[in-house]
Design an enzyme around this catalytic site. Structure first.
Site, PDB file in Angstrom:
ATOM      1  N   MET A 172      67.535  24.780  28.203  1.00  0.00           N
ATOM      2  CA  MET A 172      67.142  23.059  28.402  1.00  0.00           C
ATOM      3  C   MET A 172      68.297  22.112  27.605  1.00  0.00           C
ATOM      4  O   MET A 172      68.910  22.498  26.655  1.00  0.00           O
ATOM      5  CB  MET A 172      66.054  22.810  27.420  1.00  0.00           C
ATOM      6  CG  MET A 172      64.744  23.403  28.293  1.00  0.00           C
ATOM      7  SD  MET A 172      62.994  22.492  28.178  1.00  0.00           S
ATOM      8  CE  MET A 172      62.284  23.094  29.132  1.00  0.00           C
ATOM      9  N   SER A 173      68.545  21.046  28.388  1.00  0.00           N
ATOM     10  CA  SER A 173      69.647  20.133  28.177  1.00  0.00           C
ATOM     11  C   SER A 173      69.359  18.826  28.462  1.00  0.00           C
ATOM     12  O   SER A 173      68.574  18.763  29.711  1.00  0.00           O
ATOM     13  CB  SER A 173      70.826  20.625  28.612  1.00  0.00           C
ATOM     14  OG  SER A 173      71.682  19.683  28.564  1.00  0.00           O
ATOM     15  N   SER A 174      69.901  17.805  27.780  1.00  0.00           N
ATOM     16  CA  SER A 174      69.500  16.487  28.274  1.00  0.00           C
ATOM     17  C   SER A 174      70.316  16.138  29.540  1.00  0.00           C
ATOM     18  O   SER A 174      69.796  15.223  30.146  1.00  0.00           O
ATOM     19  CB  SER A 174      69.860  15.407  27.096  1.00  0.00           C
ATOM     20  OG  SER A 174      68.885  15.682  25.861  1.00  0.00           O
ATOM     21  N   ARG A 175      71.407  16.851  29.617  1.00  0.00           N
ATOM     22  CA  ARG A 175      72.280  16.660  30.772  1.00  0.00           C
ATOM     23  C   ARG A 175      71.698  17.129  31.956  1.00  0.00           C
ATOM     24  O   ARG A 175      72.254  17.071  33.140  1.00  0.00           O
ATOM     25  CB  ARG A 175      73.694  16.974  30.582  1.00  0.00           C
ATOM     26  CG  ARG A 175      74.418  16.266  29.363  1.00  0.00           C
ATOM     27  CD  ARG A 175      75.970  16.760  29.108  1.00  0.00           C
ATOM     28  NE  ARG A 175      76.645  15.944  28.531  1.00  0.00           N
ATOM     29  CZ  ARG A 175      76.806  15.764  27.055  1.00  0.00           C
ATOM     30  NH1 ARG A 175      76.517  16.868  26.300  1.00  0.00           N
ATOM     31  NH2 ARG A 175      77.418  14.909  26.432  1.00  0.00           N
TER      32      ARG A 175
ATOM     33  N   VAL B  20      65.459  26.991  24.128  1.00  0.00           N
ATOM     34  CA  VAL B  20      64.312  26.722  24.686  1.00  0.00           C
ATOM     35  C   VAL B  20      64.620  26.683  26.188  1.00  0.00           C
ATOM     36  O   VAL B  20      65.797  26.051  26.592  1.00  0.00           O
ATOM     37  CB  VAL B  20      63.480  25.810  24.521  1.00  0.00           C
ATOM     38  CG1 VAL B  20      62.181  25.401  25.154  1.00  0.00           C
ATOM     39  CG2 VAL B  20      63.126  25.734  22.972  1.00  0.00           C
TER      40      VAL B  20
ATOM     41  N   HIS C  89      63.955  19.933  22.052  1.00  0.00           N
ATOM     42  CA  HIS C  89      64.038  19.059  21.020  1.00  0.00           C
ATOM     43  C   HIS C  89      62.629  19.313  20.282  1.00  0.00           C
ATOM     44  O   HIS C  89      62.334  19.350  19.120  1.00  0.00           O
ATOM     45  CB  HIS C  89      64.445  17.739  21.462  1.00  0.00           C
ATOM     46  CG  HIS C  89      65.547  17.486  21.658  1.00  0.00           C
ATOM     47  ND1 HIS C  89      65.813  17.066  23.097  1.00  0.00           N
ATOM     48  CD2 HIS C  89      67.006  17.464  21.235  1.00  0.00           C
ATOM     49  CE1 HIS C  89      67.002  16.767  23.256  1.00  0.00           C
ATOM     50  NE2 HIS C  89      67.658  16.831  22.158  1.00  0.00           N
TER      51      HIS C  89
ATOM     52  N   MET D 255      70.205  13.000  20.000  1.00  0.00           N
ATOM     53  CA  MET D 255      70.718  11.850  20.583  1.00  0.00           C
ATOM     54  C   MET D 255      70.041  11.491  21.576  1.00  0.00           C
ATOM     55  O   MET D 255      69.992  10.446  22.536  1.00  0.00           O
ATOM     56  CB  MET D 255      72.166  11.995  21.128  1.00  0.00           C
ATOM     57  CG  MET D 255      73.124  12.543  20.458  1.00  0.00           C
ATOM     58  SD  MET D 255      75.022  12.334  20.891  1.00  0.00           S
ATOM     59  CE  MET D 255      74.745  13.525  22.512  1.00  0.00           C
TER      60      MET D 255
ATOM     61  N   ASP E 175      73.642  25.012  21.394  1.00  0.00           N
ATOM     62  CA  ASP E 175      75.099  24.404  20.901  1.00  0.00           C
ATOM     63  C   ASP E 175      75.180  25.213  19.827  1.00  0.00           C
ATOM     64  O   ASP E 175      75.478  24.808  18.635  1.00  0.00           O
ATOM     65  CB  ASP E 175      74.704  23.152  20.508  1.00  0.00           C
ATOM     66  CG  ASP E 175      74.166  22.133  21.899  1.00  0.00           C
ATOM     67  OD1 ASP E 175      74.962  22.149  22.629  1.00  0.00           O
ATOM     68  OD2 ASP E 175      73.112  21.616  21.597  1.00  0.00           O
TER      69      ASP E 175
HETATM   70  O1  PAF Z   1      73.265  18.159  19.451  1.00  0.00           O
HETATM   71  C1  PAF Z   1      73.118  16.757  19.461  1.00  0.00           C
HETATM   72  O2  PAF Z   1      72.390  16.185  20.152  1.00  0.00           O
HETATM   73  C2  PAF Z   1      74.051  16.016  18.812  1.00  0.00           C
HETATM   74  O3  PAF Z   1      75.495  16.683  18.779  1.00  0.00           O
HETATM   75  C3  PAF Z   1      73.952  15.669  17.258  1.00  0.00           C
HETATM   76  C4  PAF Z   1      73.592  16.923  16.469  1.00  0.00           C
HETATM   77  C5  PAF Z   1      72.679  15.002  17.297  1.00  0.00           C
HETATM   78  C6  PAF Z   1      75.007  14.794  16.483  1.00  0.00           C
HETATM   79  O4  PAF Z   1      75.104  13.696  17.347  1.00  0.00           O
END
Ligand code: PAF
Length: 285
Positions: free
Chosen positions: A186-189, A178, A39, A32, A152
């Site tokens: 790590m998380s975008s949030r 990671v 990532h 996302m 996740d």
């Molecule tokens: O993990 C994510 O960033 C999202 O849930 C995904 C897998 C891209 C689906 O929108």
């Protein structure tokens, strides 16, 4: 070759078809956006398993409930593309919401129980949205493999189940978590957290390691382990446990006995931000 940005699902399908016709394999990294090193690790793994890597960037409205952070989810397309190019992917698929969900869109995938427990119980409909967008991305990019992070863990389990149940012709690869130098997954949030919040988040990993240690030392009572984990976390001010769960990997069935492959899931709330982390371990006896 410069990074190619494709927005139209039809054009993406045509391009994927021509890549396949050239005898090349395609690896997908669904994201996302708001990319971090976690990532980029997925891109790296995809690059080792497939000839051409596609990174999708789409903030999927179907996986956010009303009142969640869809509107404020971090968006950084330009810098994401720079990172993707550096990491060696060749194509970014970046569709519009209207192209993915036209006005009369009506088809969704319901993952069933595996998507309605744990995070699915706290975020009703979330995994229906995730499963639906992932199935669409698999079909649009015609990928041979797709890489998902273990952070996740339930999402990964839901996608693996969907691929099996619907006979989708794609291999799902699990990538390791990671972490920051301080051990935070790590998380975008993380962009929602203050420095102090990130400091507090160190306790998440510590409590998972405590659980691992207790199990290695012979403890088999999930209640006892959970209590010790909660104590450790609750000692950090303004840090709350959302849930701790011990489930069989990878069908997430509850465990009467801690044996075999187990996912210890921990969701913590710091400064109002839910932070997910887990450990998948094998218990021999
Ligand atoms: O993990 C994510 O960033 C999202 O849930 C995904 C897998 C891209 C689906 O929108």
């Amino acid at each position: 070759m410069p990074l190619l940005i494709v927005k139209s699902p039809k054009k993406m399908q045509a391009l994927a078809e021509s890549i396949r016709a050239d005898g090349k394999t395609i690896g997908l990294v669904p994201t996302m956006g708001a990319l971090h090193d976690g990532h980029l690790k997925l891109v790296d793994i995809a690059g080792k398993k497939a000839d051409i890597v596609i990174v999708s960037i789409f903030v999927n409205p179907a996986q956010f409930a009303p009142g969640e952070d869809f509107g404020k989810y971090p968006r950084s397309f330009k810098s994401d593309c720079e990172k993707i190019e550096k990491a060696g992917a060749r194509i970014v698929f970046h569709p519009s919401t209207r192209d993915i969900y036209p006005e009369d869109y009506s088809t969704f995938i319901d993952p069933g129980r595996i998507g309605s427990i744990l995070d699915g119980a706290r975020r009703p409909g979330h995994f229906k949205g995730v499963a639906t967008i992932c199935a669409k991305l698999f079909n649009i990019t015609k990928s041979h493999i797709a890489v998902f992070g273990q952070k996740d863990g339930q999402q990964l389990a839901v996608i693996k189940r969907m691929v099996r149940d619907l006979n989708l012709d794609i291999d799902i690869i699990k990538a390791p978590i990671v972490r920051t130098a301080a051990g935070v997954a790590m998380s975008s949030r993380h962009s929602y957290l203050s420095e102090k919040g990130l400091e507090k988040a160190k306790v998440i990993r510590k409590s998972l390691l405590l659980a691992k240690e207790m199990i290695a030392g012979g403890e088999r009572s999930t209640k006892t382990i959970e209590n010790r984990m909660r104590k450790l976390i609750q000692a950090v001010p303004e840090t709350k446990v959302d849930y701790i769960s011990f489930d069989r990997w990878d069908d997430l069935e509850p465990m009467n006995k801690l044996l075999g492959r187990v996912m210890i899931s921990l969701v913590t709330v710091i400064e109002g931000v839910r932070l997910l982390d887990n450990e998948i371990i094998r218990i021999e006896n």
